[in-house]
Write a protein that holds these residues in place. Structure first.
Motif: not given
Length: 195
Positions: A174, A5, A8, A154
Motif C-alpha cells: 500500500s 500523502k 491526501v 490508499i
C-alpha cells in the motif's frame, strides 16, 4: 509515498470515520502526473516479480493500473462491474461487495485476456475490507494464473482488508496507509501516536 500523502492531506475530504473522498485526484478527476508516479512506485515495490499482466477493477483502479502496466510494458485488463452486451461468453465472474457503495456487484473478465501460468499484479485504488482484491484474486486463480502481489494506492489500515489478504498469503503493498479518519483529519498509520 510522500507525494501521495501530501495530496491526501491537501485535497482529501474526510466524510466520516470510515470514508475519505479523493475525487479531485483519484476517483473522479485524475492527476496524471501523480498517477505516473504511483505506477513507478508500484514497479519499484514489485521489482523482480516478472509480471506479465496487470489486473484492476473499473473505474478508479484504471488510472493507477494503466500507469503501472505502461511502466512494465505489459497489458492491463480491468474487471467490469456493469454488464456488457459484448462480454457474454467465456467469462470469469465473481461477486464483490463494495464498502463505499454498500452494494454487491458481479465483476467479469473475459477468459481470453488471461492465460494459465501468467504472473498477475492486482492494482486497486482503495483497500478497506479486501472484497475487491479477493474477488480479483479469485478470478486470477480460476484460470490457473498466479497473483504475484496486490498494489493499493490508499489503504484504510483501521479496516481489516490488508490483514485478511496477508493472512490469506498475498503480498500487499500500500502506497499510503491511513490509521484513522477522525475530527475531519487524516492520520497516517506510520504517524499514529506522534504529535
Amino acid at each position: 509515498m510522500q507525494l501521495l500523502k501530501d495530496k491526501v492531506r491537501q485535497e482529501g475530504i474526510v466524510l466520516s470515520e470510515q470514508v475519505l473522498k479523493v475525487d479531485s485526484f483519484l476517483n473522479h478527476q485524475m492527476d496524471p502526473v501523480l498517477m505516473k508516479e504511483v505506477g513507478k512506485e508500484f514497479i519499484r515495490r514489485f521489482e523482480g516479480e516478472n509480471i506479465t499482466r496487470v489486473l484492476t477493477i473499473e473505474s478508479s483502479g484504471i488510472a493507477p493500473g494503466i500507469m503501472t502496466a505502461l511502466e512494465l510494458n505489459v497489458p492491463l485488463i480491468f474487471a467490469r462491474k456493469q454488464k456488457s452486451l459484448t462480454l457474454t461468453e467465456d467469462i470469469l465472474v465473481e461477486k464483490v461487495y463494495s464498502f463505499t457503495k454498500q452494494e454487491t456487484n458481479e465483476i467479469t473478465v473475459a477468459k481470453k485476456f488471461m492465460q494459465p501460468g501468467e504472473r498477475v499484479l492486482i492494482i486497486d485504488d482503495f483497500l478497506a475490507n479486501g472484497e475487491a482484491a479477493f474477488g480479483l484474486a479469485r478470478i486470477v486463480e480460476q484460470v490457473g494464473a498466479e497473483v504475484v502481489g496486490i498494489g493499493i494506492v490508499i489503504e484504510k489500515a483501521f479496516q481489516p482488508g490488508g490483514r485478511l489478504l496477508q493472512e490469506a498469503g498475498y503480498r500487499v503493498e500500500s502506497l499510503v496507509r491511513i490509521g484513522a479518519l477522525s475530527n475531519g483529519q487524516v492520520t497516517f498509520a506510520d504517524e499514529e501516536g506522534t504529535n
